[in-house]
Design an enzyme around this catalytic site. Structure first.
Site, PDB file in Angstrom:
ATOM      1  N   ASP A   1      -6.929  -1.300  -4.749  1.00  0.00           N
ATOM      2  CA  ASP A   1      -8.042  -0.897  -3.885  1.00  0.00           C
ATOM      3  C   ASP A   1      -8.887   0.182  -4.565  1.00  0.00           C
ATOM      4  OD1 ASP A   1      -6.966  -2.590  -1.923  1.00  0.00           O
ATOM      5  OD2 ASP A   1      -5.837  -0.958  -0.992  1.00  0.00           O
TER       6      ASP A   1
ATOM      7  N   ASP B   1       0.853  -1.181   0.000  1.00  0.00           N
ATOM      8  CA  ASP B   1       0.000   0.000   0.000  1.00  0.00           C
ATOM      9  C   ASP B   1       0.891   1.233   0.000  1.00  0.00           C
ATOM     10  OD1 ASP B   1      -2.424  -1.383   0.075  1.00  0.00           O
ATOM     11  OD2 ASP B   1      -2.522  -1.380   2.258  1.00  0.00           O
TER      12      ASP B   1
END
Length: 174
Positions: free
Chosen positions: A148, A132
């Site tokens: 995402d 991330d």
């Protein structure tokens, strides 16, 4: 064999490529980013992480290894999440190849969700965690990634598709 839902698979392919390229860049480039010390909210223990402020205090690229799902739920349950990603991906591929012909919004939505599931699934199988890096600090949002984002965009597309569908007639036959 002619594909019934070509946009579905094209969008998924583009999403996976963009996701994996950005994650590769983050992993390679983050070692050159400045370190910041963070206090773990659960344990209170400080740790360092690499972050590149693009707009100081608003938006940063921050390299995070996430062994959970969105907002770190199911943290540490890598095996469950890896198989869940694979299962969702296989179901969506089956829908694209063997399901009905879908409208454009449905194809966009399911394609984005498939691309996101495959992108994060690749990380889970290859690394044991998801990379991330998109860090919106202004709203104190969880750090996330391109996969995402595609999943979220896919959900919006499916919502749009659901509003465009006309309800079937409820007339009874006499």
């Amino acid at each position: 064999m002619r594909l019934k839902n070509p946009l579905f698979l094209i969008v998924a392919f583009v999403a996976v490529i963009l996701d994996q390229l950005t994650k590769y860049w983050v992993v390679e480039a983050s070692s050159f980013w400045p370190l910041e010390t963070i206090i773990d909210s659960k344990t209170g223990i400080p740790y360092d992480r690499n972050t590149l402020p693009l707009l100081q205090g608003i938006f940063h690229f921050t390299y995070v290894k996430n062994d959970g799902a969105a907002f770190s739920i199911f943290s540490g349950q890598v095996d469950f999440l890896r198989w869940l990603s694979l299962g969702v991906s296989l179901i969506l591929i089956g829908l694209a190849l063997f399901g009905p012909v879908l409208n454009r919004w449905d194809q966009l939505g399911y394609g984005c969700i498939l691309g996101g599931a495959v992108g994060n699934g690749i990380d889970r199988f290859a690394l044991g965690y998801v990379v991330d890096f998109l860090d919106f600090r202004l709203i104190n949002f969880a750090v996330f990634n391109v996969a995402d984002s595609f999943i979220s965009i896919g959900i919006v597309c499916l919502l749009i598709a659901s509003f465009q569908k006309t309800p079937t007639s409820s007339r009874r036959l006499r």
